[in-house]
Structures are given as C-alpha cells and as structure tokens.
Motif scaffolding. Sequence first.
Motif, mmCIF file in Angstrom:
data_model
loop_
_atom_site.group_PDB
_atom_site.id
_atom_site.type_symbol
_atom_site.label_atom_id
_atom_site.label_comp_id
_atom_site.label_asym_id
_atom_site.label_seq_id
_atom_site.Cartn_x
_atom_site.Cartn_y
_atom_site.Cartn_z
ATOM 1 N N UNK A 1 0.841 -1.199 0.000
ATOM 2 C CA UNK A 1 0.000 0.000 0.000
ATOM 3 C C UNK A 1 0.874 1.247 0.000
ATOM 4 N N UNK A 2 2.009 1.146 0.708
ATOM 5 C CA UNK A 2 2.971 2.243 0.780
ATOM 6 C C UNK A 2 4.368 1.649 0.672
ATOM 7 N N UNK A 3 5.213 2.301 -0.114
ATOM 8 C CA UNK A 3 6.601 1.853 -0.229
ATOM 9 C C UNK A 3 7.537 2.956 0.252
ATOM 10 N N UNK A 4 8.462 2.593 1.150
ATOM 11 C CA UNK A 4 9.485 3.521 1.624
ATOM 12 C C UNK A 4 10.809 3.105 0.985
ATOM 13 N N UNK A 5 11.358 4.000 0.194
ATOM 14 C CA UNK A 5 12.576 3.717 -0.572
ATOM 15 C C UNK A 5 13.810 3.863 0.309
ATOM 16 N N UNK A 6 14.481 2.742 0.584
ATOM 17 C CA UNK A 6 15.690 2.742 1.415
ATOM 18 C C UNK A 6 16.917 2.336 0.599
ATOM 19 N N UNK A 7 16.893 2.605 -0.698
ATOM 20 C CA UNK A 7 17.988 2.193 -1.562
ATOM 21 C C UNK A 7 19.271 2.951 -1.238
ATOM 22 N N UNK A 8 20.395 2.313 -1.494
ATOM 23 C CA UNK A 8 21.706 2.931 -1.280
ATOM 24 C C UNK A 8 22.515 2.816 -2.568
ATOM 25 N N UNK A 9 23.457 3.725 -2.745
ATOM 26 C CA UNK A 9 24.296 3.722 -3.948
ATOM 27 C C UNK A 9 25.147 2.466 -4.000
ATOM 28 N N UNK A 10 25.708 2.087 -2.851
ATOM 29 C CA UNK A 10 26.481 0.859 -2.736
ATOM 30 C C UNK A 10 26.594 0.485 -1.271
ATOM 31 N N UNK A 11 26.919 -0.758 -1.019
ATOM 32 C CA UNK A 11 27.145 -1.196 0.343
ATOM 33 C C UNK A 11 28.485 -0.657 0.841
ATOM 34 N N UNK A 12 28.643 -0.548 2.129
ATOM 35 C CA UNK A 12 29.914 -0.100 2.691
ATOM 36 C C UNK A 12 30.957 -1.212 2.670
ATOM 37 N N UNK A 13 30.520 -2.426 2.412
ATOM 38 C CA UNK A 13 31.430 -3.559 2.276
ATOM 39 C C UNK A 13 32.362 -3.328 1.087
#
Length: 333
Positions: A146-158
């Motif tokens: 119903x609702x999407x919260x975008x938590x995308x990141x450019x890259x992992x810190x790994x």
Amino acid sequence: MRIEGLQPSAVTVESLLATGREVLRLEAAAVAALETRIDAEFVEACTLLLNCPGRIVVSGMGKSGIIAKKIAATLASTGSPALFLHSAEGSHGDLGMLTRQDCLLALSNSGETAELLTILPVVKRLAVPLIAMTGNPQSTLARSAAVHLNCSVTREACPLNLAPTASTTAALAMGDALAMALLQARGFSADDFALSHPGGSLGKRLLLRVHDVMHQGAALPRVRPDTPLRDAVLEISSKGLGMTAVVDAEDRVLGIFTDGDLRRAFAQRQDLWERPMSELAHAQPTTIAAEALAAEALALMEENRIGALLVTDSEARLVGALNMHDLLRAGIV
C-alpha cells in the motif's frame, strides 16, 4: 606501517584506518540520502500506522530480519504496540500472529525475498495494510505494498559491495524515523516512556520519586532554633544523614546545619558548643517536593554542590530528607 602476523602482507595500520573511515562515510551518506525521501509516502505510512487498531507486525529475513526486530522493539517501547514476525516461520504457523486489525511492515533490500513473497497472498486475503521498506521500488514487494518507503543505497559499505551494511543502516534509520514521528504524533511523554521501561537505571530515573527514597518520621534529623550546637551534633550523629534541619514549632523549615558547617565553624573559633542553631544554621536551604523525581533531586544537588536535601510540603513543613548516598543506593547516580 605493516601489521606483523596478518595476511595478506598489504594490511597496514593506514589501510585499516582508511577502510574504517570509508565505511562510516558510506553509511553516513546512505542515511543522509534518506532525508529527501521523507515525503508524502512517509506521511501515508505514518497515517496507516497511527490508525492501525491492532499491532504493527514487522517482518524480514536475514540481516533485514535483525533490523526488523530492532524496529519492532523501538516501536513497542515508544507507544506503538509492535511485534516481530520471522518471515520463514510465517508460512509454518507463525502467520497466526497477524490479524485483520494489524498492519504489516515488511523489510527486504531486494524486495524479492522469497519467504516474504510466500506470505503475501495471506496478507492480501486478510486485507492487512502492507508497508514495504526496500531498496528497489520496482520489486515485487514494493509493487504489492500500500505504501513503499525507498531505502535504496548507492552501494554497500562492504569493500566487496556484498555484505549488507549501508543498506541495513539505512533501513534502521528509516525505521527510527517512523517510530519517532509516531511517538510525537501520539503525544508520547517521558512518563509514558517510563511505564514501558521500569527496569534498570533508565526506569529508575524516570519513575522513582523523592518520597520513594527519602527518610521520614522518626528517622528525620530536626532541631529547634534554640537547640545548642552540642545537642544538634548528637542529632546529626544519631540520624546518620550528615545534617539536621532546623524547624519551628509547626515543623516549618528555617534552616539546615551540616557536617561541613560544623567543620567550618570550628575552623573559625572554638567556643561553640552552647551557641544556638539560630546563629549557626544556613537560612533558606535548598528544598524539594516529595512528588519530584529522584533524578531532579540529583540535579539539584549537583547544581548547588550540596550532599543533602530537605523535603518540604506546600507550607514549607519538613516531611523528609535525603542525601547522595540514598540516591546511590536507589541506582539514580
């Protein structure tokens, strides 16, 4: 500088420091990027959760599951009833935790976690509102929500860009943002917080009142203004608080006399034993109400650099006394 005994030989103090700093930089950037995503979708998610008549059920797998547990714990402790549902166990009976009154907050960086997708048909059948936190707005989970919260990141810190690091940090921060927005919207207070944190030093600081730790009744050291110093010293010694209150016939506080006052008085002159308290006591001492938080008593003592407090009622009558040792024993310090 090379670190002996470590392989590969390229490991140095400088490389360790550089990697650590780069991880923090990448994770800080991932969290900072979320600020622009606190938008209409975020408001809609908050609205759904605020209007939820049941509980907020938070679910995820793997590292996302660990973050989901933390978010559920934060929500529950800040006024939003919540619990964690293990996605894999959901399809083996634990989905019974979810009722038609609840909301489901599902975490998956890919948005394609098989265990979460398996339980989606049941979630839809129950008509439970679904809020998804993913790193892929085009994923199955995001499109089903119903609702999407975008938590995308450019890259992992790994360094390999594989281990969930920046993505889990971002999801945790978004969960905290939700929890704190709900806390404020509900008018959740410090007293409310104390009710869900009764254990440990935090609970004591928020719940314990002065009347819970103060000495009262016969244990209270008190003398009259005309009491000679020799008798006041006996009162201080017998009650063990390192001081005595000076009160009138109605028990109204007129002053205080402490061990420190005694030492300072004798440092100035020797013929003091018969002098009355009216000449030696400090007038207008610092006092506190019995209903005040014990933590407030500590703050007063620290602010005024004193080791004891008299407790008075609204008529300035003596009702109790406490010192720093009482607060130490109660776990406030």
